[in-house]
Design a protein around this motif. Sequence first.
Motif, PDB file in Angstrom:
ATOM      1  N   UNK A 369       0.849  -1.186   0.000  1.00 23.19           N
ATOM      2  CA  UNK A 369       0.000   0.000   0.000  1.00 23.19           C
ATOM      3  C   UNK A 369       0.888   1.240   0.000  1.00 23.19           C
ATOM      4  N   UNK A 370       0.626   2.135  -0.937  1.00 27.86           N
ATOM      5  CA  UNK A 370       1.380   3.388  -1.053  1.00 27.86           C
ATOM      6  C   UNK A 370       0.389   4.536  -0.921  1.00 27.86           C
ATOM      7  N   UNK A 371       0.593   5.369   0.078  1.00 26.56           N
ATOM      8  CA  UNK A 371      -0.262   6.529   0.325  1.00 26.56           C
ATOM      9  C   UNK A 371       0.585   7.796   0.262  1.00 26.56           C
ATOM     10  N   UNK A 375      -2.307  16.011  -4.216  1.00 29.70           N
ATOM     11  CA  UNK A 375      -3.570  16.660  -4.563  1.00 29.70           C
ATOM     12  C   UNK A 375      -4.614  15.691  -5.078  1.00 29.70           C
ATOM     13  N   UNK A 376      -4.262  14.412  -5.240  1.00 30.77           N
ATOM     14  CA  UNK A 376      -5.240  13.410  -5.641  1.00 30.77           C
ATOM     15  C   UNK A 376      -5.618  13.522  -7.110  1.00 30.77           C
ATOM     16  N   UNK A 377      -6.766  12.926  -7.430  1.00 31.09           N
ATOM     17  CA  UNK A 377      -7.243  12.954  -8.808  1.00 31.09           C
ATOM     18  C   UNK A 377      -6.508  12.023  -9.742  1.00 31.09           C
ATOM     19  N   UNK A 378      -5.832  10.997  -9.198  1.00 30.99           N
ATOM     20  CA  UNK A 378      -5.121  10.048 -10.054  1.00 30.99           C
ATOM     21  C   UNK A 378      -6.123   9.285 -10.916  1.00 30.99           C
ATOM     22  N   UNK A 379      -5.870   9.253 -12.203  1.00 34.39           N
ATOM     23  CA  UNK A 379      -6.798   8.643 -13.156  1.00 34.39           C
ATOM     24  C   UNK A 379      -6.064   7.569 -13.948  1.00 34.39           C
ATOM     25  N   UNK A 380      -6.683   6.403 -14.027  1.00 39.64           N
ATOM     26  CA  UNK A 380      -6.089   5.298 -14.791  1.00 39.64           C
ATOM     27  C   UNK A 380      -6.521   5.426 -16.241  1.00 39.64           C
ATOM     28  N   UNK A 381      -5.664   5.996 -17.059  1.00 41.68           N
ATOM     29  CA  UNK A 381      -5.964   6.200 -18.470  1.00 41.68           C
ATOM     30  C   UNK A 381      -5.384   5.074 -19.310  1.00 41.68           C
ATOM     31  N   UNK A 400      -4.902  -4.180  -8.588  1.00 43.97           N
ATOM     32  CA  UNK A 400      -4.514  -2.803  -8.286  1.00 43.97           C
ATOM     33  C   UNK A 400      -5.777  -2.020  -7.955  1.00 43.97           C
ATOM     34  N   UNK A 401      -5.853  -1.483  -6.739  1.00 46.67           N
ATOM     35  CA  UNK A 401      -6.997  -0.686  -6.297  1.00 46.67           C
ATOM     36  C   UNK A 401      -6.529   0.741  -6.033  1.00 46.67           C
ATOM     37  N   UNK A 402      -7.218   1.710  -6.639  1.00 44.96           N
ATOM     38  CA  UNK A 402      -6.815   3.110  -6.561  1.00 44.96           C
ATOM     39  C   UNK A 402      -7.928   3.909  -5.911  1.00 44.96           C
ATOM     40  N   UNK A 403      -7.586   4.642  -4.866  1.00 44.38           N
ATOM     41  CA  UNK A 403      -8.503   5.586  -4.230  1.00 44.38           C
ATOM     42  C   UNK A 403      -7.835   6.950  -4.234  1.00 44.38           C
ATOM     43  N   UNK A 404      -8.375   7.859  -5.044  1.00 43.41           N
ATOM     44  CA  UNK A 404      -7.713   9.154  -5.207  1.00 43.41           C
ATOM     45  C   UNK A 404      -8.739  10.240  -5.467  1.00 43.41           C
ATOM     46  N   UNK A 413      -3.330   0.345  -3.662  1.00 41.71           N
ATOM     47  CA  UNK A 413      -3.104  -0.949  -3.027  1.00 41.71           C
ATOM     48  C   UNK A 413      -2.793  -1.993  -4.094  1.00 41.71           C
ATOM     49  N   UNK A 414      -1.616  -2.585  -4.017  1.00 42.36           N
ATOM     50  CA  UNK A 414      -1.209  -3.667  -4.919  1.00 42.36           C
ATOM     51  C   UNK A 414      -1.242  -4.979  -4.145  1.00 42.36           C
TER      52      UNK A 414
END
Length: 421
Positions: A369-371, A375-381, A400-404, A413-414
């Motif tokens: 887990x990397x926190x 500023x957030x807003x990470x988008x999986x493009x 891979x779980x992304x909360x941003x 979370x990997x």
Amino acid sequence: MNTRQVTSWAASAGVGLARACVVLILSMVVPAVWAATVALGIRWGAGNPWSWLPVVLVAPVATLVLSRPVCRTFRALVARWTDTVIAPGYRQAPPVVLMSTGYWWNGFSYERTSRDARLDQRWRLRWNDPANWRDLRFTVIVPLTVGLLAALPPTGVAAAVIGMAQPSLPARLIGLLGLAVAIGTAPYAWRCVEPVAVRFLRASAAMELAERVDELTAQRADATIAQAAEIRRIERDLHDGAQARLVGLGLSLATAEKLMETDPEAARALMREARAGAATSLTELRELVKGINPPVLNDRGLVDAVRALALDSPLEVTVSAEERLRLDPPIESAAYFGTAELLTNAVKHARATRARVSLARDDTGIVVTVEDDGRGGADERPGGGLAGLRRRLAVFDGTLDITSPAGGPTCVRMAVPCESL
């Protein structure tokens, strides 16, 4: 029965009644369309048999249109109420590719524009998907099973209201009986939706196998592409860096050998330059090897390698991990480079100042887990770094779980299934 038990039963009955009503309404959406169609046909079709034609066509088309939203809603309700997740099993659209001819290929046909290609692809997948027949079968079965059972509590409530409003004793007895049926069945009537949905909405074994084959094929293609790109990178780094310096080193040594007798000072200067070039080449080779697989990862394992990575990061990184955590080398490498990419994203895109890395084992494997406080807003493009990271983890059946959320923080979370050594 004490007061707490009575209150708990009343609450369970109230929740069960509400859920039974929701299930009943959702189960009867398609039958209601057919009933309305038949009613319109009876009203408008008197003396004119051709007036039934548009009415008869409306019901099948409406059933096809409504079947998928109804089934999706049932899956969502089952997941929310019972924590049982039913995979949709619908065919996924492949990427639309621009060909060298200027046409767009969507996996089925060539189109002039990407919009036409996606529209054609969407309709082909929609009507050729075997899951359509599964959804249609469920819309036929659910009113006869789930719908009938879910109708017991609201029917009992309706009977109680109507019966109690009548002055005669038999009617009031029927009302009391309806109330007893409603209270007794409310906590349980809606629960039949889970086994029925799991039985008839779950993807078939053949479809799951086909999806798994497609997934493995895509993973193999991604791995092949990534391997080829890595080989090209190594070749380019060797050719442009160490190889060029070694060629220059050879020329300097050859020139110094010729000048040794006639101009010793110039020869010594060339020797010093050659020694500096050799040191630089050795440094570049070490950096290249470190990029392929860091020595600390091979020598001391994933935990120490991540800690060394944290020390080199411009962020204030805190690492928490189990001390004795050794995994298979390919999994350690994937976790290490995934962590490195996430920290790089935190610096480059999120503008974070602090980060926390957690490495732990669960029942199935390793969880990283990397926190960060960015500023957030990470988008999986598509084609982006996060999408590539997901593909690399998928080779090991990892997730891979992304909360941003916008404004941060970002938590990635990997999880990779594996066995610790």
